[in-house]
Design a protein around this motif. Structure first.
Motif, PDB file in Angstrom:
ATOM      1  N   VAL A  18      41.634  73.239  30.403  1.00 56.43           N
ATOM      2  CA  VAL A  18      40.226  72.901  30.592  1.00 56.43           C
ATOM      3  C   VAL A  18      39.562  74.162  31.124  1.00 56.43           C
ATOM      4  O   VAL A  18      40.090  74.817  32.013  1.00 56.43           O
ATOM      5  N   PHE A  19      38.418  74.519  30.537  1.00 52.37           N
ATOM      6  CA  PHE A  19      37.751  75.739  30.981  1.00 52.37           C
ATOM      7  C   PHE A  19      36.236  75.628  30.827  1.00 52.37           C
ATOM      8  O   PHE A  19      35.743  74.770  30.116  1.00 52.37           O
ATOM      9  N   ALA A  20      35.531  76.507  31.538  1.00 53.53           N
ATOM     10  CA  ALA A  20      34.072  76.588  31.418  1.00 53.53           C
ATOM     11  C   ALA A  20      33.774  77.631  30.348  1.00 53.53           C
ATOM     12  O   ALA A  20      34.140  78.798  30.507  1.00 53.53           O
ATOM     13  N   PRO A  21      33.175  77.226  29.234  1.00 52.46           N
ATOM     14  CA  PRO A  21      32.926  78.193  28.159  1.00 52.46           C
ATOM     15  C   PRO A  21      31.915  79.254  28.587  1.00 52.46           C
ATOM     16  O   PRO A  21      30.890  78.931  29.161  1.00 52.46           O
ATOM     17  N   GLN A  22      32.255  80.490  28.325  1.00 53.38           N
ATOM     18  CA  GLN A  22      31.366  81.613  28.642  1.00 53.38           C
ATOM     19  C   GLN A  22      30.814  82.182  27.341  1.00 53.38           C
ATOM     20  O   GLN A  22      31.548  82.347  26.390  1.00 53.38           O
ATOM     21  N   SER A  23      29.572  82.472  27.301  1.00 56.83           N
ATOM     22  CA  SER A  23      28.871  83.115  26.180  1.00 56.83           C
ATOM     23  C   SER A  23      29.427  82.772  24.793  1.00 56.83           C
ATOM     24  O   SER A  23      30.231  83.491  24.235  1.00 56.83           O
ATOM     25  N   VAL A  24      28.972  81.638  24.294  1.00 54.04           N
ATOM     26  CA  VAL A  24      29.346  81.200  22.954  1.00 54.04           C
ATOM     27  C   VAL A  24      28.475  81.956  21.952  1.00 54.04           C
ATOM     28  O   VAL A  24      27.257  81.966  22.062  1.00 54.04           O
ATOM     29  N   THR A  25      29.106  82.610  20.996  1.00 53.13           N
ATOM     30  CA  THR A  25      28.388  83.387  19.982  1.00 53.13           C
ATOM     31  C   THR A  25      28.123  82.515  18.766  1.00 53.13           C
ATOM     32  O   THR A  25      29.051  81.980  18.159  1.00 53.13           O
ATOM     33  N   HIS A  26      26.861  82.363  18.424  1.00 56.44           N
ATOM     34  CA  HIS A  26      26.464  81.556  17.270  1.00 56.44           C
ATOM     35  C   HIS A  26      27.028  82.162  15.987  1.00 56.44           C
ATOM     36  O   HIS A  26      27.084  83.382  15.834  1.00 56.44           O
ATOM     37  N   VAL A  27      27.460  81.307  15.066  1.00 62.48           N
ATOM     38  CA  VAL A  27      27.993  81.759  13.784  1.00 62.48           C
ATOM     39  C   VAL A  27      27.018  81.322  12.688  1.00 62.48           C
ATOM     40  O   VAL A  27      26.832  80.120  12.476  1.00 62.48           O
ATOM     41  N   PRO A  28      26.384  82.284  11.991  1.00 63.79           N
ATOM     42  CA  PRO A  28      25.451  81.911  10.930  1.00 63.79           C
ATOM     43  C   PRO A  28      26.146  81.088   9.846  1.00 63.79           C
ATOM     44  O   PRO A  28      27.312  81.317   9.531  1.00 63.79           O
ATOM     45  N   LEU A  29      25.436  80.117   9.315  1.00 57.39           N
ATOM     46  CA  LEU A  29      25.894  79.253   8.231  1.00 57.39           C
ATOM     47  C   LEU A  29      27.061  78.333   8.604  1.00 57.39           C
ATOM     48  O   LEU A  29      27.622  77.663   7.730  1.00 57.39           O
ATOM     49  N   ALA A  30      27.436  78.284   9.869  1.00 56.09           N
ATOM     50  CA  ALA A  30      28.506  77.372  10.298  1.00 56.09           C
ATOM     51  C   ALA A  30      27.965  75.949  10.319  1.00 56.09           C
ATOM     52  O   ALA A  30      26.762  75.744  10.489  1.00 56.09           O
ATOM     53  N   PRO A  31      28.831  74.952  10.148  1.00 50.70           N
ATOM     54  CA  PRO A  31      28.377  73.565  10.248  1.00 50.70           C
ATOM     55  C   PRO A  31      27.778  73.297  11.627  1.00 50.70           C
ATOM     56  O   PRO A  31      28.122  73.974  12.605  1.00 50.70           O
ATOM     57  N   ASP A  32      26.886  72.311  11.710  1.00 49.52           N
ATOM     58  CA  ASP A  32      26.202  71.997  12.968  1.00 49.52           C
ATOM     59  C   ASP A  32      27.150  71.782  14.136  1.00 49.52           C
ATOM     60  O   ASP A  32      26.856  72.159  15.256  1.00 49.52           O
ATOM     61  N   GLU A  33      28.294  71.129  13.881  1.00 49.38           N
ATOM     62  CA  GLU A  33      29.189  70.811  14.995  1.00 49.38           C
ATOM     63  C   GLU A  33      29.914  72.036  15.551  1.00 49.38           C
ATOM     64  O   GLU A  33      30.494  71.983  16.615  1.00 49.38           O
ATOM     65  N   VAL A  34      29.887  73.157  14.830  1.00 49.75           N
ATOM     66  CA  VAL A  34      30.490  74.386  15.349  1.00 49.75           C
ATOM     67  C   VAL A  34      29.450  75.086  16.231  1.00 49.75           C
ATOM     68  O   VAL A  34      28.448  75.591  15.742  1.00 49.75           O
TER      69      VAL A  34
END
Length: 162
Positions: free
Chosen positions: A40-56
């Motif tokens: 279990v962890f606290a997510p740090q700086s999630v990088t958006h992925v262009p054209l990825a499905p909404d749930e990603v």
């Protein structure tokens, strides 16, 4: 002289129990089987992925490994969390990949008798039914048991196909 008869029954009861990491996604309490959660962890700086499905939600760095972050709210069809709410993540390993399942909050480990797991009620939304293995009745609410593989499933399959 001491006897150890009680150890047999405690081993039996341990086998008859399910252990879940309790998490909140929206207003619902879910349980993720402990044996499927790596960390279990606290997510740090999630990088958006262009054209990825909404749930990603994107990609994140977890101790040097690139991890696909799956937004459990979007996966379950719930309203997205506010940008200011970061949430927590469950590290789940599938094959040689690690996924971060982003949830709103993580609670304690709950132990419930395996025999008390009930089927998912028929009136529950089909999307939820496909991602929930069953429910446990708690004192004040239901604990919906997540099928972790199903929740990360579509993203896992898309990554394997890539």
């Amino acid at each position: 002289m001491t006897t150890h008869h009680h150890s047999d029954s405690s081993e039996l009861s341990a086998e008859a129990m399910n252990e879940y990491v309790s998490v909140r996604i929206g207003d619902q309490l879910f349980g993720a089987p402990v044996d499927q959660i790596r960390e279990v962890f606290a997510p740090q700086s999630v990088t958006h992925v262009p054209l990825a499905p909404d749930e990603v939600a994107g990609l994140l760095n977890l101790r040097g490994r690139i991890v696909t972050a799956i937004d459990a709210r979007r996966r379950l069809g719930l309203t997205p969390r506010e940008k200011t709410e970061t949430g927590m993540a469950l590290g789940v390993e599938r094959g040689n990949e690690i996924f971060g399942l982003i949830v709103d909050s993580v609670g304690e480990v709950l132990r419930r008798p395996r025999a008390e797991l009930e089927p998912v009620p028929a009136h529950v939304d089909a999307r939820w039914r496909s991602m929930v293995k069953g429910v446990h009745r708690l004192e004040k609410e239901l604990l919906a048991v997540l099928d972790v593989s199903a929740v990360i499933g579509t993203a896992a399959r898309k990554n394997e196909a890539a």
